[in-house]
Design an enzyme around this catalytic site. Sequence first.
Site, PDB file in Angstrom:
ATOM      1  CG  HIS A  84      75.294  24.988  -2.767  1.00  0.00           C
ATOM      2  ND1 HIS A  84      75.519  25.615  -3.972  1.00  0.00           N
ATOM      3  CD2 HIS A  84      74.820  23.756  -3.062  1.00  0.00           C
ATOM      4  CE1 HIS A  84      75.208  24.787  -4.958  1.00  0.00           C
ATOM      5  NE2 HIS A  84      74.773  23.650  -4.426  1.00  0.00           N
ATOM      6  NE  ARG A 114      75.521  25.976 -11.619  1.00  0.00           N
ATOM      7  CZ  ARG A 114      74.736  25.327 -10.785  1.00  0.00           C
ATOM      8  NH1 ARG A 114      74.314  25.913  -9.658  1.00  0.00           N
ATOM      9  NH2 ARG A 114      74.340  24.092 -11.064  1.00  0.00           N
ATOM     10  NE  ARG A 134      71.665  24.014  -4.377  1.00  0.00           N
ATOM     11  CZ  ARG A 134      71.503  25.088  -5.124  1.00  0.00           C
ATOM     12  NH1 ARG A 134      70.894  26.147  -4.629  1.00  0.00           N
ATOM     13  NH2 ARG A 134      71.940  25.120  -6.372  1.00  0.00           N
ATOM     14  CG  ASP A 177      76.759  28.110  -5.709  1.00  0.00           C
ATOM     15  OD1 ASP A 177      75.544  28.076  -5.924  1.00  0.00           O
ATOM     16  OD2 ASP A 177      77.348  27.320  -4.941  1.00  0.00           O
TER      17      ASP A 177
END
Length: 318
Positions: free
Chosen positions: A179, A155, A92, A152
């Site tokens: 993140h 999950r 990212r 996150d």
Amino acid sequence: MKVSAGNKVVLIGAGDVGVAYAYALVNQGICDHLAIIDIDERKTEGNVMDLNHGVVWAPSRTKVTRGTYADCEDAALVVLCAGAAQKPGETRLQLVDKNMKIFKSIVDDVMANGFDGIFLVATNPVDILTYATWKFSGLPAHRVIGSGTVLDTARFRYMLGEYFEVSPMSVHAYIVGEHGDSELPVLSSANIAGVGLRRRLEKNPELHDELEAIFVRTRDAAYEIIDAKGSTSYGIGMGLARITRAIFQNQEVALPVSALLRGEYGHEDIYIGTPAIVNRKGIRRVVELELDEYEAGQFNKSVATLREIQDPFWKDGE
């Protein structure tokens, strides 16, 4: 902050994430008016038509239109999903150079049209781009929110629920930090159906390896999904919808978003994933979790990872 005429959302960027968010908004009846802006105007027209054809089955009417930046004047919320997508094998943070230039142009256009609401940022790297949105817009920090670690955390809760054979709604655990690859689980305050993970670990030390494996799968899930289908979309779309509902319904609920730190966790002037109380005005306050010594060290490393990318950009005045 002006009071808009209803709960109007302007979505900028109708790629996989943006469309998944739009679908969740309409399905859940969260907003009154959704205006969608994307450079692919023809595809946007198709998405607008398709979404409108489902409104009859939604819990309430949502007006869906192809928008322009003029729609930002009376919008309560502008959601940023535009930018270069993460490619297989790309982190990212590697997206920052491409997306920073895109965001400067977008945020300038939004503000030039009289926007005075709340920004919600989803584009990666989300923590750095949320900070950039705050800087570019000149809005108060509590009105600039990033999606942070909301996905996150979802999950992680799902995987813990699968392991302990309970609903993820009965799992209370946060992922905090960037993140991205330096994020961390806060096991010290986590609980499964009211039983603390720390107590479970005391009774069964071998559980530590299982929890570490679950976290690794959580952290790396995006890479697996991107490799399999090209992008992540449904999970983050629903996460963005959850944040939107918290704002519009003034819920005062704690959600793991990207928020500006003002001394919390010993850090300042950085957006990073942490629980924060979200209401109709944006972020009311950051919730500073009580991290144990190891977690605090990992959180500091996550901050350092973001600063390594963020600080040179703003120092150089690019």
